[in-house]
Each structure stands twice: as structure tokens, then as C-alpha cells.
Design a protein around this motif. Structure first.
Motif, PDB file in Angstrom:
ATOM      1  N   ALA A 295      47.875  49.511  44.578  1.00  0.00           N
ATOM      2  CA  ALA A 295      48.456  48.168  44.466  1.00  0.00           C
ATOM      3  C   ALA A 295      49.506  48.112  43.369  1.00  0.00           C
ATOM      4  O   ALA A 295      50.485  47.376  43.450  1.00  0.00           O
ATOM      5  N   GLY A 296      49.301  48.894  42.312  1.00  0.00           N
ATOM      6  CA  GLY A 296      50.286  48.962  41.235  1.00  0.00           C
ATOM      7  C   GLY A 296      50.278  47.720  40.365  1.00  0.00           C
ATOM      8  O   GLY A 296      49.443  47.556  39.483  1.00  0.00           O
TER       9      GLY A 296
ATOM     10  N   VAL B  83      46.726  27.802  32.729  1.00  0.00           N
ATOM     11  CA  VAL B  83      45.669  28.757  33.057  1.00  0.00           C
ATOM     12  C   VAL B  83      46.303  30.056  33.544  1.00  0.00           C
ATOM     13  O   VAL B  83      47.091  30.056  34.489  1.00  0.00           O
ATOM     14  N   LEU B  84      45.954  31.153  32.887  1.00  0.00           N
ATOM     15  CA  LEU B  84      46.456  32.468  33.268  1.00  0.00           C
ATOM     16  C   LEU B  84      45.297  33.323  33.754  1.00  0.00           C
ATOM     17  O   LEU B  84      44.253  33.398  33.114  1.00  0.00           O
ATOM     18  N   MET B  85      45.500  33.969  34.902  1.00  0.00           N
ATOM     19  CA  MET B  85      44.443  34.770  35.512  1.00  0.00           C
ATOM     20  C   MET B  85      45.002  36.126  35.925  1.00  0.00           C
ATOM     21  O   MET B  85      46.066  36.201  36.540  1.00  0.00           O
ATOM     22  N   PHE B  86      44.304  37.201  35.571  1.00  0.00           N
ATOM     23  CA  PHE B  86      44.695  38.551  35.970  1.00  0.00           C
ATOM     24  C   PHE B  86      43.801  39.016  37.119  1.00  0.00           C
ATOM     25  O   PHE B  86      42.573  38.893  37.038  1.00  0.00           O
ATOM     26  N   ASN B  87      44.421  39.567  38.153  1.00  0.00           N
ATOM     27  CA  ASN B  87      43.669  40.080  39.297  1.00  0.00           C
ATOM     28  C   ASN B  87      44.250  41.422  39.712  1.00  0.00           C
ATOM     29  O   ASN B  87      45.431  41.697  39.495  1.00  0.00           O
ATOM     30  N   SER B  88      43.410  42.256  40.348  1.00  0.00           N
ATOM     31  CA  SER B  88      43.827  43.615  40.668  1.00  0.00           C
ATOM     32  C   SER B  88      43.530  43.960  42.113  1.00  0.00           C
ATOM     33  O   SER B  88      42.474  43.604  42.643  1.00  0.00           O
ATOM     34  N   GLY B  89      44.448  44.694  42.733  1.00  0.00           N
ATOM     35  CA  GLY B  89      44.217  45.254  44.052  1.00  0.00           C
ATOM     36  C   GLY B  89      43.530  46.608  43.946  1.00  0.00           C
ATOM     37  O   GLY B  89      42.941  46.951  42.926  1.00  0.00           O
TER      38      GLY B  89
END
Length: 539
Positions: free
Chosen positions: A357-358, A380-386
Motif C-alpha cells: 500500500a505504501g 481529528v487526525l487518524m492514521f490508517n494502513s493498507g
């Protein structure tokens, strides 16, 4: 040096690493922003008086660590030695002298022992807001992206520059969070200084010169040995990415010499008119990280190991110059490792993982009461990963932040920061690329404003129109998708609106597979089916 001397030096080296790790953990424990406190979006390290990085904390991201390794020299250029005093702390968020965009605050503090400068401590963290248009790709220049802080003193002789604090408060949407993070960063360096001075007094060191020479000598010897074992030559790769409103081509050539590895981004598309440009300091950070992952993952990351890598580029989207907008520099910065890996796969067949996903699927939400309703505002800040690409001999990791390395934000912590609810966050079946070794799965996330609220969100997503490619016959990962629950398709980048009563659905991309799918064992496929990793069509 005798064997006992070597052992003593190694013990002191380990002590130095524990010092910077406590430095980083101080930042995580005291930070106001969830991106720092919950995800570890930070870096911390100790440098010698020449500005050379001796050790970095294990906690932190490659983009922050490797840019910080170069940034300290910029601080030394801006603030003469005669203007440095005990109790000083210096600060900047200059994208070209720091870590690539305005949302990252870098602080550097000199460390004195008995009146002599013995080290510098540096740290970096991503803050929730810096004013301007907010964390997004829509600005047309860096001047629109937020407040710019040139290299200057946050504190002199222990006294905080309150004029700077007032200016920051007047320019950001979440002043308490942002100013709190500034003090957290300063405390981080202060803890490092105290632990270092305590260690030096305990051991009887007047300077870090001898220890630094030991660290660099051992690192150089190990790096020379690894590079000598590599094939020599030049290999190239191109990667097509989504871009903002049109695809963007990234190009790289990797040249392996006798004692040097060079990356050249010639052939990459020109700078964009949107905030997806990347300063070279950040592109270089992730290029070096990719090389390090392949060449010497077990050798410490410091000035000596990084010196074996060079990065060049004409002005383009990976070497953007002022005043280009660079807020989302992490998107292409995070794609650089896959770009470099593609070239290295030609040089080192059978050793390089498939594309993943990079780029992180970050989302910044500006939440507010709906017209006529009461409620509260929040950023609101949210980090998500593939998913990661499959590796030679191993499946890819699912929903894993590679190459950034940040942690997943707990749902509870995210919901606590603002009036939103996360209805769903789970692995995305069928998103992994098929192969002898399966790619990592993406995830599905559903986010809605609480009743009586709405929000604008900044989309910062990649791999929507260009999926992660498999390697050595492996299948591609599934592309990402951004939509509302009524079926409305949203753009992968830019500020957009989620009205009251609607839910935003993010389907994150999966990683590419590795090797011919026919080589995957029936037992492993049965496990994939049992765990629900496959869609019905592939079960």
C-alpha cells in the motif's frame, strides 16, 4: 584497543541507545496530539558537537529520523556556536530544513557538561494543526499551508520565548494541543540531556569523542563489507501513482559502486500545483531507508551508515523547491521505497518484497455542529494502513504501516478527540494479492459524525487507481476505494464533505503477492479461507 576496552565501549553504546529511547518515550508520554502519543509519529536522537548522528531511538519513523539526521546541521548553520547556551532549545518547521512539511516540528537542544558542548539532542513530532488550509493537498503554495517558523530559539538559557508561543496560539485551530506539543518536544530533549550527562559523569567521560569514533568505525567496517558483496551496476524502475487530478510518474535509478550506493530521481514528473510535492530531504530519507532495509537492516542507523548512500535529483515532484505546496509530502515519500525496491529487484532477484500500500491512509477531519444544532468543534487526525507486499518466503503483513512504521491509532483514542464514531474497522477480505506468498490485507473503516454534527475531511489516499503490483508472478493487491454509505464515490485527495447522517467508508488497498499463485499450498489456502481472508469468489 583491548578486548575489555571494546566490551566497555559496546556497553556505553548500548547505554547511549537507552538514553535516546527514554528521550522518545518521554515525548510519547507527554504529547498532546494523538498522532504522537498513540502512533509514535516522531523521532529522537543524539548527535556529536559536529552535528553527526550517533544514535537514534528505536521508536520513530524513517522519514523523521533520516531527515532529522540532516536537519541538525541546518540548525548549526543558523545559530552560531557563540550564541548557544546551556538551557537553549531551537525550533523550526521549515519543510526544506526540517522534515518536509509544516506539520512537523523539529527541536534541537545543545547539551553541555562542565561548560563544554558535548552533544546535541534532536526530536521531531507531527502536530495536529499549523493553521492555513489545514492538513491537505489543496494549497497552491507553502504560504497557504500554515504558519512557518524559521530556525530560531524556542528557549534561551531555560527561558521560553513567549512571543513565539503567542504567535503560534494566534495562528492555529487547536492552540492548547499545539503549544502543549511544543513543550513536550522541549521536555523530550531535556530528558535526553539529563540522562546523557548522568551517564558521562558515572562513567567518567569528559566528551563523546572516543565513543563516537568507536561507533562510526564499527559501522563503517560493517557497511563496507555489505556493499562489497553487492553486484555492481545501474538498475532503474518507474512507478505510476494516482497523483491529485492526474497520474504521476516516479522514476529512480540505483547505482551500486565499490563503496557507495546512489539513487537518482531523474525522469520523475515535474512539481505539482497541489500539495503533494516532496522536498528532497524527505525523498532522500525514504530512499536511504529502502537501501538500508535491503543492504544492512541489522547495522545501526547513524551518520556513518547513512554516509554510504547518496541521492540526487533535478527539480521535480520528489525534489520540490520553495514555495511549492508540500503538506502531503508523505504520500510520495512513502512510495519511494517501492520505487527503489523495484530497481533493486533487478539487481538482487529473489530478495525483494512485492509492492505494498505504501502511503499511509491519513485522514484529517474538521468536525463541527450541523447548521442549527449545538455541539463542539474538533480537529481529528487518524492514521490508517493498507497491506504490505508479500516477501520472498513470507506472506505480507496486513494493515501494517510500511514504510512509515507508525502504530495504529486505537479507535477509543480517536473518538475521544472529537464528535465522531467509528462504526467499523476490520481487515478487508479479498484485498491481498495472490501468489505463492500472499500480500497483506487492507482494511475497511467506516466513520460518521455524531448526531447533530458534520465534518469536512482531507483525503490523502494512494493506490486507488494504481494498485500495488505483485512480484515474480504474484498478483496485484486490490486498489483502494473512498465512498459514502449511499454509494457516492469520493476523490482520493482533497477536502470533501460528509453531511449529517452519512457515513464515510474507506476501503484500504492490499499488498501485492509474490511468486506464482500455483505454488501456494492447499493447506495455506485453506487457512486463508478459514480466517475469512478470501472473498466468496476466491473461497
Amino acid at each position: 584497543m583491548s578486548d575489555i576496552g571494546d566490551i566497555r565501549m559496546q556497553v556505553m553504546w548500548n547505554r547511549l541507545i537507552s538514553v535516546v529511547e527514554e528521550q522518545a518515550l518521554t515525548l510519547m508520554r507527554t504529547a498532546f496530539s494523538t498522532s504522537v502519543r498513540e502512533s509514535g509519529d516522531l523521532s529522537a536522537g543524539v548527535f556529536n558537537p559536529k552535528g553527526e548522528m550517533l544514535a537514534q531511538a528505536v521508536t520513530g519513523t524513517p522519514g523523521h529520523v533520516n531527515t532529522m539526521a540532516e536537519a541538525v546541521s541546518h540548525f548549526m548553520d543558523a545559530i552560531p556556536r557563540e550564541d548557544m547556551f546551556e538551557g537553549d532549545t531551537y525550533v523550526t518547521n521549515d519543510p526544506w530544513l526540517g522534515t518536509g512539511h509544516l506539520h512537523d516540528i523539529t527541536m534541537v537542544s545543545p547539551s553541555f557538561l562542565n561548560g563544554e558542548l558535548v552533544a546535541f539532542f534532536a526530536c521531531t513530532a507531527h502536530v495536529v494543526d499549523v493553521g492555513g488550509r489545514g492538513f491537505g493537498a489543496d494549497a497552491k503554495s507553502v504560504y497557504e499551508e500554515g504558519i512557518q517558523i524559521p530556525i530560531m530559539k524556542f528557549a534561551e538559557r531555560g527561558k521560553v520565548n513567549l512571543d513565539l508561543v503567542r504567535i503560534i496560539r494566534a495562528n492555529v485551530r487547536e492552540p492548547n494541543q499545539v503549544v502543549g506539543d511544543f513543550y513536550s518536544l522541549a521536555a523530550c530533549n531535556e530528558v535526553g540531556h539529563r540522562r546523557l550527562v548522568g551517564m558521562m559523569k558515572e562513567i567518567g567521560l569528559a566528551s563523546l569523542d572516543t565513543l563516537g569514533a568507536f561507533i562510526f568505525a564499527r559501522t563503517r567496517d560493517a557497511m563496507r563489507e555489505r556493499i562489497a558483496a553487492l553486484p555492481k551496476g545501474r538498475w532503474s524502475n518507474e512507478l505510476t501513482t494516482d497523483g491529485y487530478d492526474a497520474p504521476v510518474k516516479l522514476a529512480a535509478s540505483v547505482t551500486i559502486g565499490e563503496d557507495q550506493v546512489d539513487v537518482d530521481f531523474t525522469g520523475t514528473d515535474p512539481m505539482s500545483g497541489f500539495g503533494i510535492n516532496c522536498p528532497i530531504i524527505y525523498s532522500k530519507a525514504y530512499a536511504c531507508y529502502a537501501l538500508k532495509c535491503v543492504v544492512a537492516p541489522d547495522i545501526p542507523n547513524n551518520a556513518a551508515s547513512l554516509a554510504f548512500f547518496t541521492v540526487h535529483s533535478p527539480v521535480n515532484i520528489l525534489n520540490a523547491v520553495r514555495p511549492a505546496p508540500v503538506a502531503l509530502r508523505h504520500i510520495f515519500g512513502h512510495m519511494v521505497p517501492d520505487l527503489v525496491f523495484g530497481a533493486l529487484a533487478e539487481a538482487l532477484p529473489g530478495r525483494i518484497l512485492a509492492e505494498g500500500a505504501g502511503a499511509l491512509w491519513n485522514i484529517h477531519m474538521s468536525v463541527r455542529p450541523a447548521p442549527g444544532a449545538e455541539g463542539r468543534r474538533a480537529e481529528v487526525l487518524m492514521f490508517n494502513s493498507g497491506g504490505m507486499g508479500a516477501r520472498p518466503g513470507l506472506d505480507g503483513l496486513s494493515a501494517t504501516a510500511f514504510p512509515s512504521g507508525v502504530h495504529t491509532m486505537p479507535i477509543e483514542a480517536t473518538e475521544h478527540t472529537g464528535p465522531i464514531v467509528i462504526w467499523r474497522k476490520e481487515l478487508r477480505p479479498g484485498s491481498a494479492g495472490d501468489g505463492k506468498y500472499r500480500g497483506g490485507l487492507g482494511q475497511v473503516i467506516e466513520i460518521a459524525p455524531l448526531e447533530g454534527h458534520e465534518f469536512d475531511f482531507s483525503a490523502m489516499f494512494e493506490r486507488v487507481n494504481h494498485a500495488a503490483q505483485g512480484r515474480n508472478g504474484g498478483g496485484n493487491g486490490a486498489p483502494g476505494l473512498v465512498k459514502l454509505d449511499d454509494g457516492t464515490t469520493m476523490r482520493p485527495k482533497g477536502w470533501q464533505h460528509v453531511p449529517p447522517g452519512r457515513t464515510l467508508i474507506l476501503e484500504l488497498p492490499g499488498g501485492g503477492g509474490y511468486g506464482d499463485p500455483a505454488g501456494r499450498s492447499a493447506e495455506t489456502r485453506a487457512q486463508d479461507e478459514y480466517k475469512g481472508y478470501l472473498t466468496e469468489s476466491r473461497s
